[in-house]
Design a protein around this motif. Structure first.
Motif, PDB file in Angstrom:
ATOM      1  N   PHE A  59     -24.264  69.453  -7.677  1.00  0.00           N
ATOM      2  CA  PHE A  59     -25.685  69.501  -8.024  1.00  0.00           C
ATOM      3  C   PHE A  59     -25.931  70.400  -9.228  1.00  0.00           C
ATOM      4  CE2 PHE A  59     -29.638  71.995  -7.639  1.00  0.00           C
ATOM      5  CZ  PHE A  59     -30.546  70.982  -7.964  1.00  0.00           C
ATOM      6  N   TYR A  60     -25.359  71.591  -9.218  1.00  0.00           N
ATOM      7  CA  TYR A  60     -25.589  72.512 -10.328  1.00  0.00           C
ATOM      8  C   TYR A  60     -24.907  72.060 -11.616  1.00  0.00           C
ATOM      9  CZ  TYR A  60     -27.837  76.001  -7.369  1.00  0.00           C
ATOM     10  OH  TYR A  60     -28.716  76.660  -6.541  1.00  0.00           O
ATOM     11  N   ASN A  61     -23.729  71.459 -11.485  1.00  0.00           N
ATOM     12  CA  ASN A  61     -23.004  71.024 -12.675  1.00  0.00           C
ATOM     13  C   ASN A  61     -23.562  69.743 -13.274  1.00  0.00           C
ATOM     14  OD1 ASN A  61     -21.173  73.168 -12.648  1.00  0.00           O
ATOM     15  ND2 ASN A  61     -19.778  72.102 -11.259  1.00  0.00           N
ATOM     16  N   ASN A 102     -24.405  59.146  -8.713  1.00  0.00           N
ATOM     17  CA  ASN A 102     -24.070  58.746  -7.342  1.00  0.00           C
ATOM     18  C   ASN A 102     -25.103  59.212  -6.315  1.00  0.00           C
ATOM     19  OD1 ASN A 102     -23.623  61.465  -6.845  1.00  0.00           O
ATOM     20  ND2 ASN A 102     -21.458  61.256  -6.359  1.00  0.00           N
ATOM     21  N   GLY A 103     -26.206  59.839  -6.766  1.00  0.00           N
ATOM     22  CA  GLY A 103     -27.278  60.234  -5.840  1.00  0.00           C
ATOM     23  C   GLY A 103     -27.024  61.510  -5.087  1.00  0.00           C
ATOM     24  N   ASN A 104     -26.067  62.337  -5.529  1.00  0.00           N
ATOM     25  CA  ASN A 104     -25.712  63.566  -4.832  1.00  0.00           C
ATOM     26  C   ASN A 104     -26.901  64.498  -4.627  1.00  0.00           C
ATOM     27  OD1 ASN A 104     -23.581  65.739  -3.987  1.00  0.00           O
ATOM     28  ND2 ASN A 104     -24.772  66.724  -5.590  1.00  0.00           N
ATOM     29  N   SER A 105     -27.771  64.597  -5.619  1.00  0.00           N
ATOM     30  CA  SER A 105     -28.872  65.561  -5.539  1.00  0.00           C
ATOM     31  C   SER A 105     -29.782  65.291  -4.345  1.00  0.00           C
ATOM     32  CB  SER A 105     -29.683  65.554  -6.839  1.00  0.00           C
ATOM     33  OG  SER A 105     -28.934  66.095  -7.900  1.00  0.00           O
ATOM     34  N   TYR A 106     -30.130  64.017  -4.129  1.00  0.00           N
ATOM     35  CA  TYR A 106     -31.014  63.770  -2.995  1.00  0.00           C
ATOM     36  C   TYR A 106     -30.264  63.820  -1.672  1.00  0.00           C
ATOM     37  CZ  TYR A 106     -34.354  62.087   0.316  1.00  0.00           C
ATOM     38  OH  TYR A 106     -35.166  62.007   1.419  1.00  0.00           O
ATOM     39  N   ARG A 107     -29.000  63.395  -1.655  1.00  0.00           N
ATOM     40  CA  ARG A 107     -28.234  63.531  -0.418  1.00  0.00           C
ATOM     41  C   ARG A 107     -28.157  65.001  -0.008  1.00  0.00           C
ATOM     42  NH1 ARG A 107     -24.895  60.023  -2.762  1.00  0.00           N
ATOM     43  NH2 ARG A 107     -23.260  61.577  -3.122  1.00  0.00           N
ATOM     44  N   LEU A 108     -27.981  65.869  -1.000  1.00  0.00           N
ATOM     45  CA  LEU A 108     -27.954  67.303  -0.732  1.00  0.00           C
ATOM     46  C   LEU A 108     -29.284  67.766  -0.156  1.00  0.00           C
ATOM     47  CD1 LEU A 108     -26.680  70.165  -1.027  1.00  0.00           C
ATOM     48  CD2 LEU A 108     -27.628  70.200  -3.344  1.00  0.00           C
ATOM     49  N   TYR A 123     -34.479  64.902 -11.411  1.00  0.00           N
ATOM     50  CA  TYR A 123     -33.132  64.875 -10.850  1.00  0.00           C
ATOM     51  C   TYR A 123     -32.999  63.768  -9.815  1.00  0.00           C
ATOM     52  CZ  TYR A 123     -32.494  69.634 -12.765  1.00  0.00           C
ATOM     53  OH  TYR A 123     -32.394  70.733 -13.582  1.00  0.00           O
ATOM     54  N   ILE A 124     -34.123  63.367  -9.219  1.00  0.00           N
ATOM     55  CA  ILE A 124     -34.096  62.357  -8.165  1.00  0.00           C
ATOM     56  C   ILE A 124     -35.123  61.267  -8.449  1.00  0.00           C
ATOM     57  CG2 ILE A 124     -33.265  63.942  -6.377  1.00  0.00           C
ATOM     58  CD1 ILE A 124     -36.108  64.290  -5.429  1.00  0.00           C
ATOM     59  N   HIS A 125     -34.902  60.103  -7.857  1.00  0.00           N
ATOM     60  CA  HIS A 125     -35.788  58.948  -8.030  1.00  0.00           C
ATOM     61  C   HIS A 125     -37.050  59.133  -7.171  1.00  0.00           C
ATOM     62  CE1 HIS A 125     -37.136  54.744  -7.937  1.00  0.00           C
ATOM     63  NE2 HIS A 125     -36.371  54.555  -9.005  1.00  0.00           N
ATOM     64  N   PRO A 126     -38.198  58.609  -7.609  1.00  0.00           N
ATOM     65  CA  PRO A 126     -39.431  58.714  -6.809  1.00  0.00           C
ATOM     66  C   PRO A 126     -39.292  58.178  -5.393  1.00  0.00           C
ATOM     67  CG  PRO A 126     -39.973  58.042  -9.034  1.00  0.00           C
ATOM     68  CD  PRO A 126     -38.478  58.033  -8.948  1.00  0.00           C
ATOM     69  N   ILE A 162     -28.730  85.605 -11.410  1.00  0.00           N
ATOM     70  CA  ILE A 162     -27.764  84.516 -11.260  1.00  0.00           C
ATOM     71  C   ILE A 162     -26.619  84.686 -12.248  1.00  0.00           C
ATOM     72  CG2 ILE A 162     -27.420  82.030 -11.545  1.00  0.00           C
ATOM     73  CD1 ILE A 162     -30.248  81.623 -10.472  1.00  0.00           C
ATOM     74  N   ASP A 163     -26.946  85.007 -13.476  1.00  0.00           N
ATOM     75  CA  ASP A 163     -25.916  85.198 -14.495  1.00  0.00           C
ATOM     76  C   ASP A 163     -25.005  86.370 -14.166  1.00  0.00           C
ATOM     77  OD1 ASP A 163     -26.892  83.081 -15.946  1.00  0.00           O
ATOM     78  OD2 ASP A 163     -28.141  84.315 -17.264  1.00  0.00           O
ATOM     79  N   LYS A 164     -25.547  87.360 -13.430  1.00  0.00           N
ATOM     80  CA  LYS A 164     -24.776  88.559 -13.116  1.00  0.00           C
ATOM     81  C   LYS A 164     -23.961  88.422 -11.838  1.00  0.00           C
ATOM     82  CE  LYS A 164     -25.295  93.555 -12.415  1.00  0.00           C
ATOM     83  NZ  LYS A 164     -26.259  94.696 -12.365  1.00  0.00           N
ATOM     84  N   ILE A 165     -24.573  87.908 -10.763  1.00  0.00           N
ATOM     85  CA  ILE A 165     -23.891  87.898  -9.461  1.00  0.00           C
ATOM     86  C   ILE A 165     -23.774  86.519  -8.829  1.00  0.00           C
ATOM     87  CG2 ILE A 165     -24.608  90.267  -8.971  1.00  0.00           C
ATOM     88  CD1 ILE A 165     -26.784  89.140  -7.140  1.00  0.00           C
ATOM     89  N   GLY A 166     -24.298  85.487  -9.485  1.00  0.00           N
ATOM     90  CA  GLY A 166     -24.270  84.153  -8.911  1.00  0.00           C
ATOM     91  C   GLY A 166     -22.887  83.518  -8.969  1.00  0.00           C
ATOM     92  N   GLU A 167     -22.739  82.438  -8.212  1.00  0.00           N
ATOM     93  CA  GLU A 167     -21.498  81.670  -8.274  1.00  0.00           C
ATOM     94  C   GLU A 167     -21.371  81.064  -9.677  1.00  0.00           C
ATOM     95  OE1 GLU A 167     -19.263  81.510  -6.019  1.00  0.00           O
ATOM     96  OE2 GLU A 167     -20.350  82.436  -4.343  1.00  0.00           O
ATOM     97  N   PRO A 168     -20.145  80.827 -10.125  1.00  0.00           N
ATOM     98  CA  PRO A 168     -19.955  80.264 -11.469  1.00  0.00           C
ATOM     99  C   PRO A 168     -20.779  79.001 -11.724  1.00  0.00           C
ATOM    100  CG  PRO A 168     -17.861  80.992 -10.584  1.00  0.00           C
ATOM    101  CD  PRO A 168     -18.855  81.119  -9.466  1.00  0.00           C
ATOM    102  N   TYR A 169     -20.834  78.117 -10.729  1.00  0.00           N
ATOM    103  CA  TYR A 169     -21.577  76.876 -10.926  1.00  0.00           C
ATOM    104  C   TYR A 169     -23.087  77.105 -10.932  1.00  0.00           C
ATOM    105  CZ  TYR A 169     -21.615  77.118  -5.780  1.00  0.00           C
ATOM    106  OH  TYR A 169     -21.756  77.528  -4.469  1.00  0.00           O
ATOM    107  N   GLU A 170     -23.564  78.177 -10.262  1.00  0.00           N
ATOM    108  CA  GLU A 170     -24.998  78.462 -10.245  1.00  0.00           C
ATOM    109  C   GLU A 170     -25.521  78.832 -11.635  1.00  0.00           C
ATOM    110  OE1 GLU A 170     -26.375  80.221  -6.002  1.00  0.00           O
ATOM    111  OE2 GLU A 170     -25.031  81.527  -7.125  1.00  0.00           O
TER     112      GLU A 170
END
Length: 352
Positions: free
Chosen positions: A114-116, A122-128, A175-178, A215-223
């Motif tokens: 989702f972040y990347n 493939n619709g990952n964002s809405y499945r998430l 990011y997602i369809h209506p 986020i830039d300081k302590i977030g996960e790399p993908y965040e």
């Protein structure tokens, strides 16, 4: 077949206790229901266990706003049970073992994807998002069950009531369809009416610029790939939709990041609240008992999440669903309900 339907596949096959991903939940919750009315008749009333802080608190805010720390501190000081934020592996902790399973058993969605690539075809964002709502709903039901069974209040990081802020942000950023938005709100409308809202919402207001720095300081790399526009959409949804809506049924306390350093003041604010609005006020022992039965029967509780709408993002083909179902049952300790699996050392099955 929808993802929620896939979760309930074990029941559809009529082979309980050898259920599907939620088959085990169905069996254990059935035992609770079996003795529920007997216990109620014998005097097991919720009100007899309730204290001043037999309540549901939720802590909300943008990403890395400090919700976990505040929720833990409030829980520790007031003697409440803390529920960390639900994640996509919540179901693993409830179906035996607690070991994280493959993503195909957890909504076939990935937070890192989702972040990347939030617009992944493939619709990952809405499945998430759909899976996260189901996870938050299931966790909230567990929190209510704990409250009603023990009288101990609970504190959760976010809830199914606030989950939509992420959906709104996804929608605003395209990011997602209506059609996903329509599906989500139908699913929420059919399910949220089965539970009661929190007594109190604690909202942490952190500017988007500060959120991005954290986020830039302590977030996960993908965040660190998250856009400022997405973070702003989350804040807007909180302030323009969530807080006004929840103020009708719940107490609201808002704090800035700097105000979180004064826990004494926050606790004093909580103690000053009257808690004089919302549906909790009209509950009695009978309705609370019905609610307890409802949240204990997880399989039935999740039924409304099976929205019979075809949308490609969350629809699983029959053959694929069958393959996932059978591969799940072949995992150690998941052929039958907990206590019935000899392959993981369960014994004295005949005594069950």
């Amino acid at each position: 077949m929808s993802l929620a339907a896939l979760l309930r596949a074990g029941r559809a096959r009529g082979r309980l206790p050898a259920g599907g991903l939620l088959g085990k939940l169905h069996v254990s919750s059935h035992r609770n229901l079996q003795y529920g009315w007997t216990a109620y008749i014998l005097g097991d009333k919720a009100s007899a266990k309730f204290t001043e802080y037999s309540k549901v608190f939720t802590v909300d805010g943008n990403l890395h706003a400090g919700t976990a720390k505040l929720a833990q501190q409030v829980a520790e000081i007031l003697g409440l049970r803390y529920f960390p934020e639900a994640n996509i592996h919540l179901l693993d902790s409830l179906t035996g073992g607690g070991k994280k399973l493959d993503l195909k058993y957890n909504g076939s969605c990935c937070l890192e994807t989702f972040y990347n690539e939030p617009k992944h075809p493939n619709g990952n964002s809405y499945r998430l998002q759909a899976w996260m709502y189901c996870s938050r709903f299931l966790q909230y039901a567990d929190a209510l069950s704990h409250l009603l069974s023990t009288g101990q209040g609970v504190v959760l990081e976010r809830s199914p009531y606030s989950d939509f802020v992420f959906l709104e942000a996804m929608s605003k950023q395209n990011y997602i369809h209506p059609r996903c938005v329509k599906h989500y709100y139908r699913m929420k409308h059919l399910s949220i009416c089965e539970i009661l809202p929190p007594h109190l919402v604690l909202y942490i207001d952190v500017p988007v610029s500060e959120v991005k720095k954290r986020i830039d300081k302590i977030g996960e790399p993908y965040e660190k790939n998250v856009s400022t526009a997405y973070l702003q959409s989350i804040e807007d949804a909180y302030k323009k939709s969530f807080l006004p809506q929840m103020s009708e049924t719940s107490e609201i306390l808002q704090y800035t990041a700097s105000e979180l350093d004064s826990m004494e003041r926050i606790i004093e604010d909580i103690e000053m609240l009257k808690f004089d609005k919302g549906p909790w006020l009209v509950q009695d022992d009978l309705t609370l008992h019905y609610l307890r039965c409802c949240v204990n029967d997880k399989s039935k509780l999740l039924s409304p999440l099976t929205v019979p709408d075809y949308i490609p993002e969350v629809t699983v083909g029959g053959l694929d669903a069958d393959a996932i179902y059978h591969s799940y049952r072949e995992l150690p300790g998941r052929m039958f309900a907990p206590g019935y699996n000899a392959d993981v050392g369960d014994k004295w099955i005949w005594l069950k």
